[in-house]
Design an enzyme around this catalytic site. Structure first.
Site, PDB file in Angstrom:
ATOM      1  CG  HIS A  37      -0.384   0.062   2.533  1.00  0.00           C
ATOM      2  ND1 HIS A  37       0.579  -0.819   2.998  1.00  0.00           N
ATOM      3  CD2 HIS A  37      -0.608   0.928   3.563  1.00  0.00           C
ATOM      4  CE1 HIS A  37       0.894  -0.505   4.240  1.00  0.00           C
ATOM      5  NE2 HIS A  37       0.195   0.553   4.601  1.00  0.00           N
ATOM      6  CG  ASP A  42       4.925   2.633   7.397  1.00  0.00           C
ATOM      7  OD1 ASP A  42       4.089   2.941   6.534  1.00  0.00           O
ATOM      8  OD2 ASP A  42       4.613   2.071   8.460  1.00  0.00           O
ATOM      9  CG  HIS A  43       4.188  -0.434   4.132  1.00  0.00           C
ATOM     10  ND1 HIS A  43       4.212  -1.760   4.482  1.00  0.00           N
ATOM     11  CD2 HIS A  43       3.766   0.252   5.232  1.00  0.00           C
ATOM     12  CE1 HIS A  43       3.795  -1.882   5.742  1.00  0.00           C
ATOM     13  NE2 HIS A  43       3.524  -0.677   6.219  1.00  0.00           N
ATOM     14  CG  HIS A  88      -3.985  -0.440   6.462  1.00  0.00           C
ATOM     15  ND1 HIS A  88      -3.910  -0.292   7.818  1.00  0.00           N
ATOM     16  CD2 HIS A  88      -2.918   0.262   5.960  1.00  0.00           C
ATOM     17  CE1 HIS A  88      -2.864   0.452   8.127  1.00  0.00           C
ATOM     18  NE2 HIS A  88      -2.245   0.796   7.020  1.00  0.00           N
ATOM     19  CG  HIS A 137       3.832  -2.796  10.447  1.00  0.00           C
ATOM     20  ND1 HIS A 137       2.854  -2.053  11.070  1.00  0.00           N
ATOM     21  CD2 HIS A 137       4.228  -2.050   9.390  1.00  0.00           C
ATOM     22  CE1 HIS A 137       2.664  -0.924  10.402  1.00  0.00           C
ATOM     23  NE2 HIS A 137       3.486  -0.904   9.387  1.00  0.00           N
ATOM     24  CG  HIS A 176      -0.155   4.190   4.911  1.00  0.00           C
ATOM     25  ND1 HIS A 176      -0.960   3.382   5.682  1.00  0.00           N
ATOM     26  CD2 HIS A 176      -0.893   5.294   4.596  1.00  0.00           C
ATOM     27  CE1 HIS A 176      -2.140   3.972   5.830  1.00  0.00           C
ATOM     28  NE2 HIS A 176      -2.126   5.115   5.185  1.00  0.00           N
TER      29      HIS A 176
HETATM   30 ZN    ZN Z   1      -0.158   1.405   6.624  1.00  0.00          ZN
END
Ligand code: ZN
Length: 301
Positions: A60, A64-65, A140, A268, A62
């Site tokens: 996805h 941090d990914h 999410h 995570h 976001h």
């Molecule tokens: Zn996320």
């Protein structure tokens, strides 16, 4: 299969850890799964050759990914990469990356092929003769997929004793490996199951980050050998998990138990926690085979 954890924390930076990124080596592929900041350095640290990465799977959008992706794409260009790069990601990432390249006038010399994902049900997104990859729709705050990586079943194994007893011509061995029935030297058809043994069972790995507890993923990940399931929080902070649509270690363990997986890897983690032992202890009450991911840790299965 060999899984290398490049980063396993969430959200904000922390010394000695990185946000989410993993490498799965499977049947001669080097698949990169998520690409948080720091992925390039971690690839180097773990001695994974950049040129081996031909497919990147992004769960996805976001940061941090995926905030490491623009840098990695740029580095591939500086290293004069020529091979195509396939990126499987939610619709929108192509726009982000393309804008970045346009404004910096740094188009790649190699082909960047985006496979934009929009489906809310599981779909097959990659397949060759040895491996398949399916999406795992997650729950999410924004559109998110996990990924299921499965080896295909190999050829059937010849049972040489049975084959010699039944007097089968060598010319039929190929057909036997493919599961076909074959004649003996007298012309009688012999059932394949008498002459061959089952192939080695195929292995599977499911990556599920980020998500709230979601029972709908259970049928998709049923009996995988290894499940990585996010556990951003522990039970005492469950009130934080709900609005942010994340899971606790206990919830991850419940999913692992209900899906009857072989092993559960947690990750995570929220950066609010200093130690990780509580994550493991909490999950082990429900599901016995739990491991903690840590940057640089490798799992072979
Ligand atoms: Zn996320």
């Amino acid at each position: 299969m060999k899984l290398t954890i490049l980063g396993c924390y969430s959200a904000t930076p922390k010394i000695n850890t990185n946000p989410t990124a993993q490498v799965l080596e499977i049947k001669n592929h080097t698949f990169l799964i998520d690409c948080g900041e720091g992925t390039q350095v971690e690839l180097r640290r773990n001695k994974i050759k950049f040129s081996r990465v031909k497919h990147i799977f992004i769960s996805h959008l976001h940061g941090d990914h995926c905030f490491g992706l623009a840098g990695l794409i740029s580095t591939f260009n500086l290293l004069t990469r020529e091979a195509d790069l396939h990126i499987y990601a939610p619709k929108g990432l192509k726009e982000v990356i393309t804008m970045q390249m346009k404004l910096s006038n740094s188009w790649t010399n190699y082909q960047l092929i985006f496979h934009e994902l929009t489906s809310t049900s599981s779909e097959l997104i990659y397949e060759d003769d040895k491996v398949e990859v399916h999406t795992i729709p997650l729950d999410h705050r924004i559109y998110t997929n996990g990924f299921l990586f499965k080896e295909k079943l190999g050829e059937r194994k010849l049972d040489m004793n049975a084959i010699l007893n039944a007097d089968i011509d060598m010319a039929y061995y190929r057909k036997l490996k493919q599961g076909g029935d074959v004649p003996d030297n007298q012309g009688n058809m012999i059932d394949n199951s008498i002459l061959t043994k089952d192939p080695k069972p195929s292995k599977s790995y499911a990556f599920c980050s980020d998500t709230a507890y979601s029972a709908s993923i259970i049928p998709i990940i049923k009996e995988v050998d290894v499940l990585y399931h996010e556990s951003t929080f522990i039970e005492k902070n469950e009130a934080l998990a709900k609005p942010t649509k994340h899971s606790t270690a206990k919830q991850a363990a419940k999913i692992a138990k209900k899906a009857n997986v072989g092993k559960l890897i947690l990750g995570h983690y929220s950066t609010r926690y200093d130690g990780l032992n509580e994550f493991k202890a909490e999950a082990e009450v429900i599901f016995p085979n739990v491991e903690l991911s840590r940057d640089g840790k490798k799992f072979e299965f």
